[in-house]
Scaffold this motif. Structure first.
Motif, PDB file in Angstrom:
ATOM      1  N   LYS A   6       5.795  -1.351   2.737  1.00  0.00           N
ATOM      2  CA  LYS A   6       6.741  -1.922   1.778  1.00  0.00           C
ATOM      3  C   LYS A   6       7.387  -0.831   0.937  1.00  0.00           C
ATOM      4  N   PRO A   7       8.713  -0.814   0.748  1.00  0.00           N
ATOM      5  CA  PRO A   7       9.675  -1.746   1.334  1.00  0.00           C
ATOM      6  C   PRO A   7       9.916  -1.490   2.819  1.00  0.00           C
ATOM      7  N   VAL A   8       9.688  -0.261   3.274  1.00  0.00           N
ATOM      8  CA  VAL A   8       9.701   0.042   4.713  1.00  0.00           C
ATOM      9  C   VAL A   8       8.568   1.030   4.962  1.00  0.00           C
ATOM     10  N   ALA A   9       8.206   1.183   6.217  1.00  0.00           N
ATOM     11  CA  ALA A   9       7.110   2.091   6.538  1.00  0.00           C
ATOM     12  C   ALA A   9       7.601   3.530   6.607  1.00  0.00           C
ATOM     13  N   THR A  10       6.744   4.475   6.169  1.00  0.00           N
ATOM     14  CA  THR A  10       7.033   5.894   6.396  1.00  0.00           C
ATOM     15  C   THR A  10       5.863   6.508   7.161  1.00  0.00           C
ATOM     16  N   ASP A  11       6.108   7.643   7.776  1.00  0.00           N
ATOM     17  CA  ASP A  11       5.085   8.327   8.569  1.00  0.00           C
ATOM     18  C   ASP A  11       4.043   8.925   7.626  1.00  0.00           C
ATOM     19  N   ARG A  12       2.818   8.394   7.677  1.00  0.00           N
ATOM     20  CA  ARG A  12       1.806   8.829   6.693  1.00  0.00           C
ATOM     21  C   ARG A  12       1.302  10.244   6.933  1.00  0.00           C
ATOM     22  N   PHE A  13       1.502  10.761   8.143  1.00  0.00           N
ATOM     23  CA  PHE A  13       1.042  12.119   8.434  1.00  0.00           C
ATOM     24  C   PHE A  13       2.185  13.139   8.377  1.00  0.00           C
ATOM     25  N   SER A  14       3.215  12.844   7.617  1.00  0.00           N
ATOM     26  CA  SER A  14       4.349  13.766   7.543  1.00  0.00           C
ATOM     27  C   SER A  14       4.778  13.984   6.093  1.00  0.00           C
ATOM     28  N   PHE A  15       5.221  15.221   5.804  1.00  0.00           N
ATOM     29  CA  PHE A  15       5.786  15.520   4.478  1.00  0.00           C
ATOM     30  C   PHE A  15       7.314  15.355   4.479  1.00  0.00           C
ATOM     31  N   SER A  16       7.871  15.008   5.639  1.00  0.00           N
ATOM     32  CA  SER A  16       9.333  14.933   5.739  1.00  0.00           C
ATOM     33  C   SER A  16       9.909  13.913   4.739  1.00  0.00           C
ATOM     34  N   GLY A  17      10.766  14.395   3.881  1.00  0.00           N
ATOM     35  CA  GLY A  17      11.430  13.521   2.917  1.00  0.00           C
ATOM     36  C   GLY A  17      10.557  13.106   1.746  1.00  0.00           C
ATOM     37  N   LYS A  18       9.268  13.470   1.767  1.00  0.00           N
ATOM     38  CA  LYS A  18       8.330  12.914   0.780  1.00  0.00           C
ATOM     39  C   LYS A  18       8.561  13.452  -0.636  1.00  0.00           C
ATOM     40  N   ALA A  19       9.123  14.646  -0.758  1.00  0.00           N
ATOM     41  CA  ALA A  19       9.316  15.201  -2.105  1.00  0.00           C
ATOM     42  C   ALA A  19      10.202  14.278  -2.935  1.00  0.00           C
ATOM     43  N   ARG A  20      11.344  13.872  -2.351  1.00  0.00           N
ATOM     44  CA  ARG A  20      12.232  12.987  -3.114  1.00  0.00           C
ATOM     45  C   ARG A  20      11.683  11.562  -3.182  1.00  0.00           C
ATOM     46  N   ILE A  21      11.041  11.121  -2.107  1.00  0.00           N
ATOM     47  CA  ILE A  21      10.455   9.764  -2.134  1.00  0.00           C
ATOM     48  C   ILE A  21       9.466   9.652  -3.296  1.00  0.00           C
ATOM     49  N   ILE A  22       8.616  10.661  -3.440  1.00  0.00           N
ATOM     50  CA  ILE A  22       7.610  10.606  -4.515  1.00  0.00           C
ATOM     51  C   ILE A  22       8.282  10.714  -5.877  1.00  0.00           C
ATOM     52  N   LYS A  23       9.280  11.564  -5.985  1.00  0.00           N
ATOM     53  CA  LYS A  23       9.979  11.690  -7.280  1.00  0.00           C
ATOM     54  C   LYS A  23      10.600  10.345  -7.678  1.00  0.00           C
ATOM     55  N   ILE A  24      11.288   9.699  -6.742  1.00  0.00           N
ATOM     56  CA  ILE A  24      11.916   8.411  -7.071  1.00  0.00           C
ATOM     57  C   ILE A  24      10.841   7.367  -7.397  1.00  0.00           C
ATOM     58  N   ALA A  25       9.751   7.386  -6.629  1.00  0.00           N
ATOM     59  CA  ALA A  25       8.679   6.410  -6.875  1.00  0.00           C
ATOM     60  C   ALA A  25       8.038   6.636  -8.249  1.00  0.00           C
ATOM     61  N   GLU A  26       7.898   7.887  -8.651  1.00  0.00           N
ATOM     62  CA  GLU A  26       7.372   8.159 -10.005  1.00  0.00           C
ATOM     63  C   GLU A  26       8.305   7.587 -11.069  1.00  0.00           C
ATOM     64  N   ASP A  27       9.595   7.747 -10.861  1.00  0.00           N
ATOM     65  CA  ASP A  27      10.574   7.196 -11.813  1.00  0.00           C
ATOM     66  C   ASP A  27      10.450   5.670 -11.850  1.00  0.00           C
ATOM     67  N   LEU A  28      10.362   5.084 -10.657  1.00  0.00           N
ATOM     68  CA  LEU A  28      10.257   3.622 -10.556  1.00  0.00           C
ATOM     69  C   LEU A  28       9.009   3.121 -11.284  1.00  0.00           C
ATOM     70  N   ASN A  29       7.879   3.773 -11.031  1.00  0.00           N
ATOM     71  CA  ASN A  29       6.633   3.298 -11.640  1.00  0.00           C
ATOM     72  C   ASN A  29       6.587   3.541 -13.143  1.00  0.00           C
ATOM     73  N   ALA A  30       7.320   4.558 -13.599  1.00  0.00           N
ATOM     74  CA  ALA A  30       7.445   4.744 -15.055  1.00  0.00           C
ATOM     75  C   ALA A  30       8.193   3.554 -15.660  1.00  0.00           C
ATOM     76  N   VAL A  31       9.187   3.046 -14.925  1.00  0.00           N
ATOM     77  CA  VAL A  31       9.929   1.870 -15.405  1.00  0.00           C
ATOM     78  C   VAL A  31       9.024   0.638 -15.394  1.00  0.00           C
ATOM     79  N   ILE A  32       8.325   0.444 -14.273  1.00  0.00           N
ATOM     80  CA  ILE A  32       7.440  -0.735 -14.173  1.00  0.00           C
ATOM     81  C   ILE A  32       6.454  -0.750 -15.338  1.00  0.00           C
ATOM     82  N   ASP A  33       5.846   0.415 -15.606  1.00  0.00           N
ATOM     83  CA  ASP A  33       4.871   0.512 -16.704  1.00  0.00           C
ATOM     84  C   ASP A  33       5.528   0.349 -18.074  1.00  0.00           C
ATOM     85  N   SER A  34       6.827   0.544 -18.150  1.00  0.00           N
ATOM     86  CA  SER A  34       7.508   0.458 -19.448  1.00  0.00           C
ATOM     87  C   SER A  34       8.058  -0.939 -19.733  1.00  0.00           C
TER      88      SER A  34
END
Lengths: 587, 382
Positions: free
Chosen positions: A441-469
């Motif tokens: 969710k919302p879509v699957a990503t390759d769990r054994f790959s770092f490809s694209g993960k730097a920005r994915i994690i950055k955006i997810a951190e921003d999102l979760n900061a909003v959820i917690d706020s």
């Protein structure tokens, strides 16, 4: 009481325990619009005293609700508790369920800021606008259930600390309504350092009325439809029916269940504490935070532990005794301490000594921590200090001194990065990549790959900061998205924030947290994982190879993350970067 | 990330959503921007600056879809409201702009997953991967197609408070009906019952690819399962039916494992169908005219059933809620081995291999297309 459209004035109650003063005030509306509430407003308030010692008299303890709390938007009544963590030294905000947030909102407060230190131990009673400082003489080692029992007739919500907090356990929790834990990072010790045993809040005089009731109803219906469509929430094994114990089978099948202090990633006896076994043996019933249709909490005659607790008192300690796990969890809740750090510290000690603590021995170790006796003297310091004092610092499976929860990073590379970049140490909830790396969710990503993960994690951190706020629950986002919650927020508050306005605010909140940690001395080396994950493989399974993480690839991804987040190469954040992101400046 | 760009460009073409590589620009952002284009337009850079996203697709849909969208937005609506169930659940509505103004596009994309721009095409975004942008684009094509034809028919017959279509709309609908017809019937699936786990996965893989290839499902919708004794093999939630290997859960029917946490959101409907029938294979797709014909008439109440010729149509929402299709579909399946869920899609089942289920799924779609054409003719449009 109904606020005007777009009015973001937050009502605060400032309490000085040294002088026993309670002052009502309002927070600058611009700050409200920029930090929303919950974690955001907590972080903003902590940023005014960034260097304060976590346990000093001046250190603030902040309880803050979100702007959706009390509205008809589902799963939005979480309370955020913010302070500096005595365990990690970082910022230490923690989300907690129950009905504390809704009682506070109904009492007319968006947040409570507690400073100072009472000479005598006390309980803070807030009954709508009336604030009472009640001296108490209950024994320090009184189990928390007795404290909650004492307030049964109060008909409000209670947050309390237990014996662990008063015996210098660095990971003492704050328990809410007897069942919900503000667990990670030792914020219970901060509360105890103020000689504050409990906060009891009862509210009935204020209600939240949406500026746009039709818009609120549309958002509510959209969100409920998405909950129903999500197998992870409402499916046959979804957390609504099975609780987070549903993850046990899946984590074992994916070979990412930390076992034997992370020396393996598969525990053969995992079925001993699976959701199926719990259903057979305990017959749990649903228990929910205020107004939540998911009702992920499960209770039988005792609390049913969450997945992280089941897995860490189970697999991490090679313990297949469900009764012992439930008893260890009960003891942690009675003493008021974080189950993840407690279990991980015991597993760490076991590895250093070449022993296994299982069954009654495991329960005894928990008792020793709660009573600060025997090995408890060491274990109550957390695994990082414990391992250092025993000359084996590499055996602590922690980042920034916070122990990893029950998702082995060798099986989820986004999680590996997120453990490193989390502003409160190894936490799975700051970015929650389990959503896409495992639950699709919302879509699957390759769990054994770092490809694209730097920005994915950055955006997810921003999102979760909003959820917690906004007072939201992470699990809601296994079905719904910020798109629907942004519509709900706009309808409730009248503030026309859209998804990307909110993500920008989340970026600012997260970067401010990182800036505070920078001021407190945290650097790139603090964002690295324990060496074990780069050198030792996990346990392979059918079609699954769990290799050590390639350290070069991890560090390259960390570099990319810093670049995207706007950090320096050493992971620090400058004041200039923070100014660039300030939404007030950009508006 | 370049691999993702190439993969989804290829899927856009293979699924018939764009005509060729020049019709779609795909962008994936990590610390650098990856794309299939030689240069990056300033508008694209500006969108990435304005939005906290990591993926973006700008595409001109293939001519049939584009002409449908052109007709839908001719009267200058600022929003298109889909009528099918999955679009309502996941994309809600589709903003429309006349021209590509970056600020306006960013505002629209801040509220929804994609938008239509009259002088450009479709723009969709994602915050996790390009797959999100691909899914949204595919969903917009599906939603507009279904809305277009459903509105024409319901408008002609005065159902569901749908406005009567004008002459221009009817002329256009008549013109594009033939090219919108389902693909010629061809069943490539084996009649042999799969026995081993490897054979079951192979059969599911083949069935998934056949459904996608026959355009009986779009984007990541649809699901497939196979019963073998006390086990059920089922596609995972959000999996693409043409990429099933590695995305199939094998779970005990009795619920003794919670590994179905990642299984299709329609797992319970599949389980109940197996419980009350002797069937061992279920296919679920979203054949377009089956969905359109299921909505021909007044909206169907949750407990109501109607028929398209002999095929039952039942109501029910996605998933396991109080009004979930798990409560209505299995009983309808028991008598007919197939049923259409109102505004959603078709389920077809059989015993043995997937051959029979595919046959039903496909023939129902042809039957529904013929029924649509007949209904148009009956209303004087031919």
């Amino acid at each position: 009481m109904q606020k005007k459209r777009g009015d973001f004035t937050l009502s605060a109650l400032s309490i000085d325990l040294s002088t026993r003063d309670a002052v009502r005030s309002t927070i600058d509306p611009e700050a409200g619009k920029t930090f929303l509430g919950g974690r955001g407003i907590g972080t903003w308030l902590l940023s005014s005293r960034p260097m304060v010692d976590a346990l000093s008299e001046d250190a603030p303890l902040i309880l803050s609700t979100g702007p959706l709390t009390g509205s008809r938007i589902p799963a939005s009544s979480r309370m955020m508790i913010s302070a500096f963590s005595p365990l990690t030294g970082t910022i230490g905000s923690c989300s907690v369920g129950g009905s504390l947030a809704i009682q506070m909102k109904r009492a007319g407060f968006d947040l409570i800021i507690i400073t100072g230190r009472s000479r005598l131990r006390l309980i803070l009673e807030i009954d709508n606008a009336r604030v009472r400082f009640v001296d108490e003489d209950m024994p320090v080692d009184l189990p928390l259930s007795s404290v909650f029992d004492a307030y049964r007739s109060f008909r409000g919500s209670v947050a309390a600390v237990g014996p662990a907090a008063f015996s210098d356990c660095t990971y003492a929790s704050i328990m809410v309504d007897g069942s919900f834990a503000c667990g990670r990072g030792g914020l219970g010790s901060v509360m105890a350092s103020k000689n504050l045993r409990a906060i009891a809040i009862r509210g009935s005089e204020h209600t939240v009325m949406a500026c746009d009731p039709d818009g609120e109803e549309t958002a509510r219906a959209d969100i409920i439809r998405l909950f129903d469509a999500s197998p992870a929430i409402m499916g046959r094994s979804g957390i609504s029916l099975c609780g987070t114990a549903a993850l046990v089978d899946l984590m074992a099948a994916r070979r990412m269940m930390p076992t034997a202090n992370f020396r393996r990633t598969y525990f053969e006896d995992y079925r001993a504490f699976s959701a199926g076994r719990i259903r057979e043996e305990q017959g749990p019933r649903q228990h929910a935070c205020h107004g939540c249709p998911i009702a992920c909490k499960k209770k039988a005659h005792s609390e049913i532990p969450e997945y992280e607790t089941l897995s860490h008192f189970g697999a991490l300690n090679e313990n297949a005794d469900l009764a012992a796990i439930i008893e260890a969890n009960r003891l942690c809740n009675e003493a008021g301490m974080d189950t993840v750090t407690a279990a991980a510290s015991i597993a760490c000690l076991a590895e250093i000594r070449g022993l296994r603590y299982t069954g009654t021995t495991l329960v005894d170790k928990v008792r020793e921590i709660a009573g600060a006796r025997g090995d408890g003297e060491l274990l109550r310091l957390g695994s990082a200090v414990l391992a250092r004092e025993l000359g084996a610092p590499e055996k602590s499976m922690s980042v920034k001194s916070l122990e990893l929860p029950a998702y082995d990073p060798r099986g989820v590379y986004g999680m590996a990065l997120a453990y490193g970049t989390s502003t409160r140490g190894a936490c799975h909830l700051r970015a929650y990549p389990i959503a896409h790396e495992i639950l699709r969710k919302p879509v699957a990503t390759d769990r054994f790959s770092f490809s694209g993960k730097a920005r994915i994690i950055k955006i997810a951190e921003d999102l979760n900061a909003v959820i917690d706020s906004i007072g939201g629950c992470k699990f809601a986002f296994l079905g719904a998205t910020l798109e629907e919650y942004a519509k709900g927020l706009a309808a409730v508050t009248g503030l026309a924030y859209d998804t990307h306005d909110l993500l920008r605010l989340g970026d600012h909140i997260y970067t401010l947290e990182r800036y505070i940690n920078t001021l407190r001395g945290f650097r790139r080396t603090d964002d690295l994982l324990p060496e074990r994950f780069f050198t030792e493989p996990g346990t392979h399974g059918p079609g699954i190879e769990v290799r050590p993480i390639d350290k070069t690839a991890f560090e390259a991804t960390l570099d990319r993350y810093y670049k995207i987040r706007g950090c320096n190469e050493d992971g620090t954040v400058t004041a200039e970067r923070l100014r660039e992101l300030n939404p007030c400046r950009n508006r | 990330m370049q691999e993702q760009v190439e993969k989804y460009l290829s899927k856009l073409i293979r699924h018939g959503l764009v005509q060729g590589p020049d019709d779609a620009a795909l962008y994936g952002l990590d610390d650098e921007l990856y794309t299939n284009r030689h240069t990056v337009a300033p508008e694209v850079r500006a969108l990435f600056d304005l939005l906290n996203i990591n993926s973006l697709i700008i595409a001109r849909p293939e001519p049939l879809h584009w002409s449908i969208m052109g007709d839908l937005i001719r009267d200058d609506p600022s929003l298109i409201c889909p009528c099918d169930c999955e679009s309502l659940t996941f994309i809600h509505d589709i903003p429309v702009l006349r021209t590509f103004d970056v600020e306006a596009a960013a505002r629209a994309l801040s509220g929804r997953k994609g938008l239509i721009i009259a002088d450009t095409g479709i723009i969709t975004t994602g915050t996790v991967s390009l797959e999100q942008a691909f899914i949204s684009l595919s969903s917009i094509c599906f939603a507009t197609f279904v809305k277009y034809f459903a509105d024409v028919l319901n408008g002609l017959y005065g159902f569901a408070a749908t406005p009567k279509p004008g002459t221009a709309r009817l002329d256009a609908a008549r013109r594009i009906l033939a090219p919108a017809a389902p693909a010629a019937f061809y069943n490539p699936l084996s009649r042999e019952t799969p026995g081993t786990e490897a054979e079951i996965i192979q059969a599911m893989d083949a069935a998934g690819k056949a459904i996608v290839s026959a355009h009986l499902v779009d984007s990541f919708f649809g699901n497939i399962s196979c019963r073998k004794g006390d086990l059920i093999y089922i596609s995972q939630t959000g999996s693409s039916l043409d990429e099933l290997p590695g995305c199939i859960d094998c779970i005990p029917i009795d619920g003794s494992s919670t590994c179905d946490l990642t299984s299709s959101s329609e797992l319970l409907a599949h389980l109940k169908t197996y419980e009350i029938t002797d069937d061992s294979a279920i296919l679920h797709g979203h054949p377009r005219f089956s969905v359109i014909m299921s909505m021909f008439g007044e909206p169907l109440g949750f407990t109501e059933t109607r028929h398209i010729e002999d095929i039952p149509v039942v109501a029910g929402e996605v998933g396991a809620g109080r009004h979930g299709l798990m409560h209505t579909l299995p009983a309808a399946m028991a008598g007919h081995h197939a049923a259409v869920v109102y505004g959603h899609g078709t389920f077809a089942s059989c015993s043995g291999s997937f051959h029979g289920a595919f046959e039903r799924l496909s023939s129902i779609e042809h039957q529904c297309f013929d029924a649509y054409r007949s209904a148009l003719e009956k209303a004087g449009v031919s």
